[in-house]
Design a protein around this motif. Structure first.
Motif, PDB file in Angstrom:
ATOM      1  N   LEU A 130       0.815  -1.217   0.000  1.00 25.45           N
ATOM      2  CA  LEU A 130       0.000   0.000   0.000  1.00 25.45           C
ATOM      3  C   LEU A 130       0.847   1.266   0.000  1.00 25.45           C
ATOM      4  CD1 LEU A 130      -2.869  -1.019   2.469  1.00 25.45           C
ATOM      5  CD2 LEU A 130      -2.873  -1.054  -0.033  1.00 25.45           C
ATOM      6  N   ASP A 131       2.104   1.159   0.407  1.00 22.19           N
ATOM      7  CA  ASP A 131       2.981   2.331   0.392  1.00 22.19           C
ATOM      8  C   ASP A 131       3.268   2.800  -1.038  1.00 22.19           C
ATOM      9  OD1 ASP A 131       3.124   2.359   3.135  1.00 22.19           O
ATOM     10  OD2 ASP A 131       4.991   1.200   3.241  1.00 22.19           O
ATOM     11  N   GLY A 132       3.040   1.897  -2.002  1.00 21.87           N
ATOM     12  CA  GLY A 132       3.284   2.273  -3.395  1.00 21.87           C
ATOM     13  C   GLY A 132       2.075   2.891  -4.076  1.00 21.87           C
ATOM     14  N   LEU A 133       0.928   2.904  -3.379  1.00 20.94           N
ATOM     15  CA  LEU A 133      -0.297   3.434  -3.984  1.00 20.94           C
ATOM     16  C   LEU A 133      -0.220   4.915  -4.364  1.00 20.94           C
ATOM     17  CD1 LEU A 133      -3.502   1.857  -2.357  1.00 20.94           C
ATOM     18  CD2 LEU A 133      -2.786   1.864  -4.749  1.00 20.94           C
ATOM     19  N   PRO A 134       0.329   5.785  -3.498  1.00 18.23           N
ATOM     20  CA  PRO A 134       0.397   7.198  -3.885  1.00 18.23           C
ATOM     21  C   PRO A 134       1.104   7.412  -5.222  1.00 18.23           C
ATOM     22  CG  PRO A 134       0.903   6.962  -1.558  1.00 18.23           C
ATOM     23  CD  PRO A 134       0.854   5.574  -2.127  1.00 18.23           C
ATOM     24  N   THR A 135       2.142   6.620  -5.456  1.00 19.60           N
ATOM     25  CA  THR A 135       2.863   6.733  -6.725  1.00 19.60           C
ATOM     26  C   THR A 135       2.035   6.157  -7.872  1.00 19.60           C
ATOM     27  OG1 THR A 135       4.997   6.543  -5.595  1.00 19.60           O
ATOM     28  CG2 THR A 135       4.976   6.107  -7.958  1.00 19.60           C
ATOM     29  N   ALA A 136       1.445   4.979  -7.665  1.00 16.27           N
ATOM     30  CA  ALA A 136       0.654   4.320  -8.717  1.00 16.27           C
ATOM     31  C   ALA A 136      -0.550   5.160  -9.139  1.00 16.27           C
ATOM     32  CB  ALA A 136       0.187   2.952  -8.233  1.00 16.27           C
ATOM     33  N   LEU A 137      -1.123   5.893  -8.195  1.00 15.62           N
ATOM     34  CA  LEU A 137      -2.342   6.663  -8.484  1.00 15.62           C
ATOM     35  C   LEU A 137      -2.065   8.045  -9.054  1.00 15.62           C
ATOM     36  CD1 LEU A 137      -4.531   5.710  -5.379  1.00 15.62           C
ATOM     37  CD2 LEU A 137      -4.740   4.868  -7.722  1.00 15.62           C
ATOM     38  N   ARG A 138      -0.805   8.421  -9.100  1.00 19.08           N
ATOM     39  CA  ARG A 138      -0.462   9.732  -9.679  1.00 19.08           C
ATOM     40  C   ARG A 138      -0.877   9.770 -11.143  1.00 19.08           C
ATOM     41  NH1 ARG A 138       2.600  13.802  -6.500  1.00 19.08           N
ATOM     42  NH2 ARG A 138       3.514  14.417  -8.491  1.00 19.08           N
ATOM     43  N   GLY A 139      -1.662  10.757 -11.512  1.00 16.99           N
ATOM     44  CA  GLY A 139      -2.062  10.918 -12.905  1.00 16.99           C
ATOM     45  C   GLY A 139      -3.131   9.958 -13.380  1.00 16.99           C
ATOM     46  N   PHE A 178     -10.120   2.678  -5.728  1.00 14.11           N
ATOM     47  CA  PHE A 178      -9.199   2.271  -4.663  1.00 14.11           C
ATOM     48  C   PHE A 178      -9.643   2.837  -3.314  1.00 14.11           C
ATOM     49  CE2 PHE A 178      -6.250   1.206  -8.079  1.00 14.11           C
ATOM     50  CZ  PHE A 178      -5.542   0.143  -7.544  1.00 14.11           C
ATOM     51  N   PHE A 179      -9.966   4.140  -3.291  1.00 13.02           N
ATOM     52  CA  PHE A 179     -10.319   4.801  -2.036  1.00 13.02           C
ATOM     53  C   PHE A 179     -11.555   4.194  -1.386  1.00 13.02           C
ATOM     54  CE2 PHE A 179      -8.255   9.022  -3.579  1.00 13.02           C
ATOM     55  CZ  PHE A 179      -6.995   8.471  -3.366  1.00 13.02           C
ATOM     56  N   ALA A 180     -12.486   3.724  -2.211  1.00 14.33           N
ATOM     57  CA  ALA A 180     -13.728   3.149  -1.677  1.00 14.33           C
ATOM     58  C   ALA A 180     -13.478   1.866  -0.904  1.00 14.33           C
ATOM     59  CB  ALA A 180     -14.712   2.891  -2.818  1.00 14.33           C
ATOM     60  N   ASN A 181     -12.292   1.299  -1.093  1.00 14.29           N
ATOM     61  CA  ASN A 181     -11.974   0.029  -0.439  1.00 14.29           C
ATOM     62  C   ASN A 181     -10.856   0.165   0.596  1.00 14.29           C
ATOM     63  OD1 ASN A 181     -13.606  -2.182  -1.987  1.00 14.29           O
ATOM     64  ND2 ASN A 181     -12.829  -0.809  -3.570  1.00 14.29           N
ATOM     65  N   LEU A 182     -10.570   1.409   0.982  1.00 17.47           N
ATOM     66  CA  LEU A 182      -9.554   1.671   1.994  1.00 17.47           C
ATOM     67  C   LEU A 182     -10.166   2.454   3.154  1.00 17.47           C
ATOM     68  CD1 LEU A 182      -6.670   2.810  -0.391  1.00 17.47           C
ATOM     69  CD2 LEU A 182      -6.719   0.677   0.921  1.00 17.47           C
ATOM     70  N   SER A 183      -9.507   2.420   4.285  1.00 20.83           N
ATOM     71  CA  SER A 183      -9.998   3.176   5.442  1.00 20.83           C
ATOM     72  C   SER A 183      -9.838   4.672   5.180  1.00 20.83           C
ATOM     73  CB  SER A 183      -9.208   2.793   6.695  1.00 20.83           C
ATOM     74  OG  SER A 183      -7.868   3.239   6.586  1.00 20.83           O
ATOM     75  N   LYS A 184     -10.600   5.484   5.892  1.00 17.92           N
ATOM     76  CA  LYS A 184     -10.539   6.938   5.721  1.00 17.92           C
ATOM     77  C   LYS A 184      -9.144   7.465   6.056  1.00 17.92           C
ATOM     78  CE  LYS A 184     -15.447   7.913   6.527  1.00 17.92           C
ATOM     79  NZ  LYS A 184     -16.428   8.628   7.379  1.00 17.92           N
ATOM     80  N   ASN A 185      -8.544   6.903   7.075  1.00 19.76           N
ATOM     81  CA  ASN A 185      -7.208   7.341   7.465  1.00 19.76           C
ATOM     82  C   ASN A 185      -6.179   7.039   6.372  1.00 19.76           C
ATOM     83  OD1 ASN A 185      -8.049   8.329   9.923  1.00 19.76           O
ATOM     84  ND2 ASN A 185      -7.563   6.445  11.050  1.00 19.76           N
ATOM     85  N   ARG A 186      -6.296   5.838   5.781  1.00 16.81           N
ATOM     86  CA  ARG A 186      -5.374   5.458   4.713  1.00 16.81           C
ATOM     87  C   ARG A 186      -5.564   6.351   3.495  1.00 16.81           C
ATOM     88  NH1 ARG A 186      -0.646   2.754   4.029  1.00 16.81           N
ATOM     89  NH2 ARG A 186      -1.377   1.030   5.359  1.00 16.81           N
ATOM     90  N   VAL A 187      -6.818   6.631   3.149  1.00 19.05           N
ATOM     91  CA  VAL A 187      -7.111   7.502   2.009  1.00 19.05           C
ATOM     92  C   VAL A 187      -6.541   8.897   2.259  1.00 19.05           C
ATOM     93  CG1 VAL A 187      -8.934   8.673   0.704  1.00 19.05           C
ATOM     94  CG2 VAL A 187      -9.167   6.243   1.285  1.00 19.05           C
ATOM     95  N   SER A 188      -6.729   9.397   3.487  1.00 20.83           N
ATOM     96  CA  SER A 188      -6.226  10.720   3.845  1.00 20.83           C
ATOM     97  C   SER A 188      -4.712  10.785   3.719  1.00 20.83           C
ATOM     98  CB  SER A 188      -6.650  11.063   5.280  1.00 20.83           C
ATOM     99  OG  SER A 188      -6.151  12.333   5.651  1.00 20.83           O
ATOM    100  N   ASP A 189      -4.048   9.718   4.165  1.00 27.58           N
ATOM    101  CA  ASP A 189      -2.584   9.660   4.074  1.00 27.58           C
ATOM    102  C   ASP A 189      -2.121   9.661   2.619  1.00 27.58           C
ATOM    103  OD1 ASP A 189      -2.390   9.595   6.808  1.00 27.58           O
ATOM    104  OD2 ASP A 189      -2.132   7.403   6.933  1.00 27.58           O
ATOM    105  N   ILE A 190      -2.808   8.875   1.781  1.00 28.06           N
ATOM    106  CA  ILE A 190      -2.440   8.788   0.361  1.00 28.06           C
ATOM    107  C   ILE A 190      -2.603  10.140  -0.325  1.00 28.06           C
ATOM    108  CG2 ILE A 190      -3.111   7.804  -1.873  1.00 28.06           C
ATOM    109  CD1 ILE A 190      -3.782   5.201  -0.388  1.00 28.06           C
ATOM    110  N   ILE A 191      -3.730  10.789  -0.067  1.00 33.46           N
ATOM    111  CA  ILE A 191      -3.985  12.096  -0.680  1.00 33.46           C
ATOM    112  C   ILE A 191      -2.943  13.113  -0.222  1.00 33.46           C
ATOM    113  CG2 ILE A 191      -5.595  14.046  -0.776  1.00 33.46           C
ATOM    114  CD1 ILE A 191      -7.880  12.001  -0.650  1.00 33.46           C
ATOM    115  N   ASP A 192      -2.620  13.062   1.059  1.00 29.40           N
ATOM    116  CA  ASP A 192      -1.638  13.989   1.620  1.00 29.40           C
ATOM    117  C   ASP A 192      -0.274  13.801   0.959  1.00 29.40           C
ATOM    118  OD1 ASP A 192      -0.906  15.990   3.660  1.00 29.40           O
ATOM    119  OD2 ASP A 192       0.391  14.389   4.406  1.00 29.40           O
ATOM    120  N   ILE A 193       0.127  12.541   0.781  1.00 29.17           N
ATOM    121  CA  ILE A 193       1.415  12.249   0.137  1.00 29.17           C
ATOM    122  C   ILE A 193       1.401  12.733  -1.310  1.00 29.17           C
ATOM    123  CG2 ILE A 193       2.943  10.403  -0.673  1.00 29.17           C
ATOM    124  CD1 ILE A 193       2.067   8.799   1.816  1.00 29.17           C
TER     125      ILE A 193
END
Length: 244
Positions: A166-175, A184-199
């Motif tokens: 999951l640490d690679g998701l922010p990179t994979a979702l770029r663009g 992806f976000f619909a299947n992750l916790s709110k905290n995880r989604v928030s972290d990904i968006i922040d990164i």
């Protein structure tokens, strides 16, 4: 030389390059059904070595007539050459499709490529694209890609997410598209989604190669899960081929 000069002026270089990459056996089979006039014009525009290879494969009874026509040709109108190239290219594509069909076809090759690494897949597709662009296009339509993740159900997404880094998701979702991100976000916790968006928002530009690497890792995992019959990627895809 006169013919080649006219061909170059008419920007037929791509067509000539296409024929020079095509197997002599395919070209000879097509020319065998054409008139000696068409054959002589066609052989005149190819590289001499290629023309010689093709001529060897044509019936010996036609060699003298074809050679004579080439020798006696002072000039051929560019429009005639263009028409010959157009017809020959169509017939080459048709012949290549027939050969693929007899040996297993694009569907079987797509099935194979769906289970090799991305580097090998790209290398093979690029090679086919050089000589058979239409076939390469058909194969591409049947290959896995990152957007296919949208076809996974909620349960399947949960399985996939449990297997990837999951640490690679922010990179994979770029663009990526909004739809893919939301899937992806619909299947992750709110905290995880928030972290990904922040990164994603606070990370400077990332090389495309890194983005593709992260996406490919997810696609490769999806392939493995489908092989294990834990998920099904619902797309237009590759039935099992049967021998005829």
């Amino acid at each position: 030389e006169v013919i080649l000069d006219k061909v170059r002026k008419k920007s037929f270089s791509e067509e000539i390059a296409f024929f020079n990459r095509t197997e002599p056996s395919i070209l000879s089979q097509i020319l065998n059904a054409e008139s000696t006039q068409v054959t002589s014009v066609f052989l005149s525009i190819l590289e001499p070595k290629k023309s010689a290879e093709i001529l060897k494969l044509l019936p010996r009874t036609l060699h003298v007539e074809i050679a004579s026509r080439i020798a006696n040709t002072v000039g051929t109108h560019p429009d005639v050459i263009q028409q010959v190239c157009k017809i020959m290219k169509q017939k080459v594509n048709e012949k290549q499709k027939q050969q693929f069909s007899k040996s297993g076809g694009t569907e079987v090759l797509a099935n194979i490529l769906n289970h090799v690494d991305k580097t090998m897949e790209t290398s093979i597709i690029n090679s086919i694209e050089n000589t058979a662009p239409e076939i390469a296009s058909e194969i591409k339509e049947m290959l896995y890609n990152f957007e296919d993740i949208l076809k996974l159900t909620r349960k399947e997404m949960q399985i996939l997410l449990s297997k990837i880094d999951l640490d690679g998701l922010p990179t994979a979702l770029r663009g990526s598209s909004v739809e893919v991100k939301e899937h992806f976000f619909a299947n992750l916790s709110k905290n995880r989604v928030s972290d990904i968006i922040d990164i994603m928002e606070n990370t400077q530009s990332i090389p495309v190669s890194e983005i593709n690497h992260s996406r490919n890792a997810i696609v490769e995992q999806a392939k493995r899960l489908e092989e294990e019959k834990k998920i099904i990627i619902k797309k237009k895809k590759v039935p099992t081929a049967t021998l005829r």
